[in-house]
Scaffold this motif. Structure first.
Motif, mmCIF file in Angstrom:
data_model
loop_
_atom_site.group_PDB
_atom_site.id
_atom_site.type_symbol
_atom_site.label_atom_id
_atom_site.label_comp_id
_atom_site.label_asym_id
_atom_site.label_seq_id
_atom_site.Cartn_x
_atom_site.Cartn_y
_atom_site.Cartn_z
ATOM 1 N N SER A 69 0.600 -1.122 0.022
ATOM 2 C CA SER A 69 0.110 -0.076 -0.078
ATOM 3 C C SER A 69 0.831 1.118 0.153
ATOM 4 N N LEU A 70 1.844 1.193 0.789
ATOM 5 C CA LEU A 70 3.016 2.175 0.853
ATOM 6 C C LEU A 70 3.802 2.533 -0.682
ATOM 7 N N VAL A 71 4.094 1.478 -0.965
ATOM 8 C CA VAL A 71 4.896 1.385 -2.294
ATOM 9 C C VAL A 71 3.980 1.960 -3.417
ATOM 10 N N TYR A 72 2.595 1.463 -3.349
ATOM 11 C CA TYR A 72 1.849 1.902 -4.317
ATOM 12 C C TYR A 72 1.703 3.310 -4.361
ATOM 13 N N SER A 73 1.256 3.872 -3.085
ATOM 14 C CA SER A 73 0.855 5.477 -2.813
ATOM 15 C C SER A 73 2.253 6.209 -3.330
ATOM 16 N N TRP A 74 3.325 5.674 -2.950
ATOM 17 C CA TRP A 74 4.574 6.558 -3.275
ATOM 18 C C TRP A 74 4.732 6.867 -4.853
ATOM 19 N N VAL A 75 4.265 5.708 -5.444
ATOM 20 C CA VAL A 75 4.781 5.910 -7.077
ATOM 21 C C VAL A 75 3.670 6.263 -7.922
ATOM 22 N N ASN A 89 -6.502 7.494 2.086
ATOM 23 C CA ASN A 89 -5.290 6.693 1.889
ATOM 24 C C ASN A 89 -5.229 5.435 2.309
ATOM 25 N N PHE A 90 -6.186 4.789 3.327
ATOM 26 C CA PHE A 90 -6.261 3.396 3.580
ATOM 27 C C PHE A 90 -6.883 2.714 2.308
ATOM 28 N N HIS A 91 -7.813 3.050 1.925
ATOM 29 C CA HIS A 91 -8.413 2.621 0.789
ATOM 30 C C HIS A 91 -8.038 2.676 -0.689
ATOM 31 N N VAL A 92 -6.660 3.175 -1.078
ATOM 32 C CA VAL A 92 -6.026 3.236 -2.376
ATOM 33 C C VAL A 92 -5.961 2.057 -2.895
ATOM 34 N N LEU A 93 -5.075 1.115 -2.353
ATOM 35 C CA LEU A 93 -4.834 -0.357 -3.060
ATOM 36 C C LEU A 93 -5.770 -1.080 -3.383
ATOM 37 N N ALA A 96 -7.256 3.239 -14.677
ATOM 38 C CA ALA A 96 -7.358 4.104 -13.687
ATOM 39 C C ALA A 96 -6.301 3.747 -12.479
ATOM 40 N N GLN A 97 -5.647 4.945 -11.961
ATOM 41 C CA GLN A 97 -4.861 4.703 -10.701
ATOM 42 C C GLN A 97 -5.540 5.515 -9.713
ATOM 43 N N ALA A 98 -5.308 4.938 -8.560
ATOM 44 C CA ALA A 98 -5.650 5.633 -7.438
ATOM 45 C C ALA A 98 -4.765 6.373 -6.332
ATOM 46 N N VAL A 99 -5.341 7.570 -5.852
ATOM 47 C CA VAL A 99 -4.532 8.231 -4.717
ATOM 48 C C VAL A 99 -5.214 8.352 -3.554
#
Length: 334
Positions: A144-150, A265-269, A282-285
């Protein structure tokens, strides 16, 4: 060296799969396995007498302790949630799971007191299942952290904000955070000469006075967005429907690519994984969430991940429980 080579290969496969499609939970498994193998190999080479089997033993031994700590934290968070947000089913999830995590340990205590011969088998089964569930949780959190960072927010053709419930007809802080994040991205794009559409996505719940999209659009207008720059999707009641109905709305505008989904942020992945599963490009942030709310929210996402792969997870847990039983039967037969 063999363990190090396996870890490097796993990380290499992760990098290739991540570049092709980052919206896969299998990426999370590959990443964590690779890190664990490389880490274990480096620790083993740096500490005399510490081999892979020793590290595995300590990992298995610590898993039950970590699950006990997690159970305690979940119950504590549940108390905080109930005090701040009242008695609602969603707020009972944390303490309920915390109690559920204690059940196997209670059975162990009973087995010891009753001097059951199956104590060792039960202990090993608990340890193995706890280790597996802990692994999935860590993989979920890490990825989840990796996906959000990139994930980039630049150059979107449309920005879809997912609803999260209203207080009557008012936008609560959780949803306001999503709308604020979307507006920040929208303004940044406009400063670079782009004009992405803003989509307020959310239908009317049974306890809501208006559709979420109506309240969301009003909030956006109050903060400087023109009404004709907002599309409203007012039928959805779940994240899946948010995605499907927003896709229909955007398709009528000729937009099928470069869609950015804004959620918490908790629901992004999970949102990104779901977008892939329904075939949306689509991508999520994520938007910030109150700290006291995060543990319970992350837990719901984790349970959701387990449920979405329920057959695989059920099979894995069944195999882990069956393995020590089979060993006991084999030992007694021989």
């Amino acid at each position: 060296m063999i363990l190090l080579a396996i870890g490097v290969v796993l990380l290499g496969v992760f990098a290739l799969r991540f570049r092709r499609e980052r919206r896969r939970f299998s990426n999370a498994v590959l990443l964590l396995l690779g890190i664990l193998c490389v880490g274990a190999a480096l620790i083993g080479t740096g500490a005399e007498g510490v081999g892979p089997e020793t590290l595995v033993f300590f990992a298995l031994a610590l898993s039950p302790l970590l699950m006990l700590v997690l159970a305690g934290l979940l119950m504590l968070n549940g108390v905080v949630m109930l005090r701040r947000e009242g008695m609602r089913p969603a707020n009972l999830l944390s303490p309920a799971l915390g109690v559920a995590l204690l059940v196997p340990y209670a059975l162990l205590v009973v087995a010891v007191l009753a001097e059951w011969a199956v104590f060792g088998v039960l202990l090993l089964a608990v340890v193995l299942v706890a280790a597996y569930l802990g692994f999935v949780l860590v993989a979920f959190l890490l990825y989840s952290l990796v996906y959000s960072w990139v994930t980039s927010t630049d150059g979107a053709a449309a920005i879809v904000v997912h609803g999260s419930g209203l207080l009557g007809d008012r936008v609560p802080p959780l949803l306001a955070s999503r709308l604020d994040r979307a507006m920040g991205i929208w303004h940044a794009d406009r400063a670079h000469g782009l004009a992405p559409l803003l989509v307020a996505s959310g239908g009317k719940g049974s306890d809501e006075k208006v559709a979420e999209s109506t309240a969301m659009a009003a909030y956006l207008v109050e903060h400087g967005v023109r009404a004709d720059e907002i599309l409203r999707e007012d039928r959805s009641t779940t994240t899946r429907e948010n995605l499907l109905f927003s896709r229909e709305l955007l398709a009528r505008q000729g937009i099928e690519r470069r869609i950015l989904l804004v959620t918490s942020n908790f629901h992004v992945l999970r949102t990104a994984l779901l977008a892939r599963s329904v075939g949306i490009d689509a991508q999520a942030v994520g938007a910030p969430t109150a700290r006291y709310y995060l543990p319970s929210a992350i837990l719901r996402e984790y349970v959701g991940i387990l449920a979405e792969h329920k057959v695989l997870n059920a099979v894995m847990c069944a195999l882990l429980v069956a393995a020590p039983i089979a060993l006991m039967i084999f030992a007694e037969a021989s």
